[in-house]
Design a protein around this motif. Structure first.
Motif, PDB file in Angstrom:
ATOM      1  N   ALA A  59       0.384 -12.268  -5.653  1.00  0.00           N
ATOM      2  CA  ALA A  59       0.330 -11.291  -6.735  1.00  0.00           C
ATOM      3  C   ALA A  59      -0.530 -10.133  -6.254  1.00  0.00           C
ATOM      4  CB  ALA A  59      -0.261 -11.923  -7.985  1.00  0.00           C
ATOM      5  N   VAL A  60       0.108  -9.006  -5.963  1.00  0.00           N
ATOM      6  CA  VAL A  60      -0.562  -7.891  -5.281  1.00  0.00           C
ATOM      7  C   VAL A  60      -0.805  -6.757  -6.259  1.00  0.00           C
ATOM      8  CG1 VAL A  60      -0.431  -6.244  -3.385  1.00  0.00           C
ATOM      9  CG2 VAL A  60       0.554  -8.527  -3.116  1.00  0.00           C
ATOM     10  N   GLN A  61      -1.993  -6.172  -6.161  1.00  0.00           N
ATOM     11  CA  GLN A  61      -2.281  -4.970  -6.937  1.00  0.00           C
ATOM     12  C   GLN A  61      -3.116  -4.013  -6.100  1.00  0.00           C
ATOM     13  OE1 GLN A  61      -4.870  -5.709 -10.384  1.00  0.00           O
ATOM     14  NE2 GLN A  61      -5.234  -7.778  -9.630  1.00  0.00           N
ATOM     15  N   ARG A  62      -2.819  -2.726  -6.255  1.00  0.00           N
ATOM     16  CA  ARG A  62      -3.606  -1.684  -5.606  1.00  0.00           C
ATOM     17  C   ARG A  62      -4.900  -1.502  -6.391  1.00  0.00           C
ATOM     18  NH1 ARG A  62      -1.193   2.304  -2.277  1.00  0.00           N
ATOM     19  NH2 ARG A  62       0.561   1.337  -1.185  1.00  0.00           N
ATOM     20  N   ILE A  63      -6.000  -1.458  -5.682  1.00  0.00           N
ATOM     21  CA  ILE A  63      -7.302  -1.248  -6.305  1.00  0.00           C
ATOM     22  C   ILE A  63      -8.099  -0.303  -5.409  1.00  0.00           C
ATOM     23  CG2 ILE A  63      -9.433  -2.328  -7.139  1.00  0.00           C
ATOM     24  CD1 ILE A  63      -7.900  -4.924  -7.502  1.00  0.00           C
ATOM     25  N   GLY A  64      -8.616   0.764  -5.967  1.00  0.00           N
ATOM     26  CA  GLY A  64      -9.404   1.704  -5.178  1.00  0.00           C
ATOM     27  C   GLY A  64      -8.547   2.603  -4.318  1.00  0.00           C
ATOM     28  N   GLY A  65      -7.414   3.053  -4.841  1.00  0.00           N
ATOM     29  CA  GLY A  65      -6.566   3.972  -4.093  1.00  0.00           C
ATOM     30  C   GLY A  65      -5.707   3.247  -3.082  1.00  0.00           C
ATOM     31  N   THR A  66      -6.146   3.232  -1.829  1.00  0.00           N
ATOM     32  CA  THR A  66      -5.364   2.595  -0.770  1.00  0.00           C
ATOM     33  C   THR A  66      -5.830   1.168  -0.483  1.00  0.00           C
ATOM     34  OG1 THR A  66      -6.815   3.820   0.744  1.00  0.00           O
ATOM     35  CG2 THR A  66      -4.600   4.693   0.398  1.00  0.00           C
ATOM     36  N   GLY A  67      -6.726   0.645  -1.292  1.00  0.00           N
ATOM     37  CA  GLY A  67      -7.112  -0.750  -1.165  1.00  0.00           C
ATOM     38  C   GLY A  67      -6.166  -1.640  -1.948  1.00  0.00           C
ATOM     39  N   MET A  68      -6.139  -2.907  -1.606  1.00  0.00           N
ATOM     40  CA  MET A  68      -5.280  -3.830  -2.341  1.00  0.00           C
ATOM     41  C   MET A  68      -5.823  -5.244  -2.260  1.00  0.00           C
ATOM     42  SD  MET A  68      -2.001  -4.299   0.122  1.00  0.00           S
ATOM     43  CE  MET A  68      -2.165  -2.607   0.656  1.00  0.00           C
ATOM     44  N   VAL A  69      -5.404  -6.045  -3.237  1.00  0.00           N
ATOM     45  CA  VAL A  69      -5.771  -7.452  -3.282  1.00  0.00           C
ATOM     46  C   VAL A  69      -4.518  -8.259  -3.567  1.00  0.00           C
ATOM     47  CG1 VAL A  69      -7.143  -9.222  -4.436  1.00  0.00           C
ATOM     48  CG2 VAL A  69      -8.105  -6.951  -4.088  1.00  0.00           C
ATOM     49  N   GLY A  70      -4.322  -9.330  -2.803  1.00  0.00           N
ATOM     50  CA  GLY A  70      -3.245 -10.272  -3.051  1.00  0.00           C
ATOM     51  C   GLY A  70      -3.840 -11.615  -3.435  1.00  0.00           C
TER      52      GLY A  70
END
Length: 418
Positions: free
Chosen positions: A52-63
């Motif tokens: 489950a991926v979401q962009r956080i902090g512009g070009t950052g992301m967490v899966g």
């Protein structure tokens, strides 16, 4: 089959694709907070694995990969590059440039963040492919902007701590120019805190032939440079670590004009919060005192920027991860890592969650070349360091080692104990 072996069984089959991913990332580096292509590529890969991926902090992301009950482990890699013109001569060397205010700027992965990202994606792939071997939640965090100390904070400012499950532990790693395939761990400080300081001091301008009509900021700045040297040599206890560097001193435009101000750019590194506070206080005391002694017409401006927190490993987490590394790699490949004077913003993330973490190092230089340089006493001369235009980790065995370290560290917490 042990959990680590079960998860890593597919590594051999995955390595070809991971090598290509690494070469692709190396060919197409992007500067801090501008990692748009990199983020899109990695986002597609993670989503395809079932995260489950979401962009956080512009070009950052967490899966996030939730896989039943158990601990939550956050594994982090950085993804940004540097404004450096590559000189490695590799067939996958970067030729990228970006347009800036001053003109075209070359871009290169001169610090190994491409290796970090490829390795973490490899670990994410293996963890997703062998879910029966572990239980809990695996969080993959790909962070922008490490080189400018802004990426971790950008993700936190964008609500990271409220958008993902609260981790129980965080892990990270960095490739360094020592023997490829070897791993360094340590409890406590592993990377220094870092601060950059801009100091502007003010004088009174005059014609160069009439110095008596001036308050010369060049002489003032020179006095400050000399005085600052005593912070380490005379105010820091022997055995304690601190660095105070004056990296730039700028004043004036012509030989026969005494300017009205001078600017100094400082950098300081410490491993201890109390010592850092003392060094900062000393810098401000000395700058203000020299300004007063020179008759400066106004107070100096002192501005702090590009600040990096101390990276200090939790002893318990470091011990657990180190024990897992030794069990998997063998004691001959795991060594004690002396603290490194480089700095990083990784620790802002676990600190924001209030969780412990471990951060280790992995060698990336050809083993035979490194050993020859050690034998000749020429490591500093012959082994390109991070941020050098010649810095290029050997893909094998560096990439496979860094994939394995991420998996082994995660499974030290996520693998069933019974």
């Amino acid at each position: 089959m042990a959990a680590v072996d079960e998860v890593l069984v597919a590594l051999k089959d995955q390595l070809g694709g991971l090598r290509e991913l690494y070469r692709d990332l190396h060919r197409h580096p992007e500067l801090s907070m501008r990692e748009h292509r990199t983020a899109e590529l990695l986002e597609q890969r993670l989503s395809g694995l079932g995260y489950a991926v979401q962009r956080i902090g512009g070009t950052g992301m967490v899966g996030v990969l939730a896989n039943g009950p158990g601990p939550v482990v956050l594994a982090r890699a950085d993804i940004d590059a540097l404004p450096v013109r590559e000189a490695t001569g590799l067939d996958y060397a970067s030729t990228e440039t970006v347009q800036d205010e001053s003109g075209p700027v070359p871009v290169m992965h001169a610090c190994g963040h491409d290796m970090h990202a490829a390795a973490l994606l490899g670990a994410a792939t293996l963890m997703a492919g062998r879910r029966a071997a572990w239980s809990g939640t695996y969080v993959v965090l790909l962070q922008p902007g490490e080189e400018i100390g802004a990426g971790a904070q950008a993700m936190l400012d964008d609500g990271l701590t409220t958008k993902i499950p609260r981790p129980d532990v965080a892990v990270g790693q960095h490739v360094l120019p020592f023997e490829a395939g070897t791993i360094g761990t340590t409890p406590g400080p592993v990377l220094s805190a870092g601060d950059s300081v801009k100091v502007t001091v003010y004088g009174k301008g005059a014609h160069g032939s009439m110095p008596h009509n001036s308050v010369d900021p060049v002489v003032l700045a020179a006095s400050i440079v000399l005085r600052l040297q005593t912070i380490v040599s005379r105010e820091t206890p022997p055995g304690a670590f601190a660095v105070v560097t004056v990296g730039a001193l700028n004043a004036g435009t012509k030989s026969n004009i005494i300017p009205d101000r001078a600017t100094l750019l400082l950098n300081l590194r410490t491993y201890d919060a109390a010592l850092r506070a003392r060094v900062v206080a000393s810098i401000e005391r000395m700058v203000r005192a020299e300004c007063e002694a020179s008759g400066s017409p106004r107070e100096p401006d002192i501005e702090y920027y590009d600040q990096f927190p101390l990276t200090s490993n939790d002893p318990g987490v470091n011990e657990q991860v180190t024990r897992a590394f030794v069990a998997h790699f063998g004691a001959d490949r795991v060594h004690h890592q002396e603290p490194v004077t480089a700095s990083e913003d990784f620790s802002r993330i676990p600190d924001a969650f209030g969780i412990p973490y471990a951060y280790w190092t992995v060698g990336g230089h050809d083993a035979a070349e490194y050993r020859a340089a050690v034998a000749a006493g020429r490591v500093a001369q012959d082994i390109p360091a991070n941020h050098s235009p010649l810095f290029a980790p050997v893909i094998d065995p560096t990439l496979a080692t860094m994939v394995q370290t991420q998996v082994v560290a995660a499974l030290a917490y996520l693998a069933p104990t019974s």
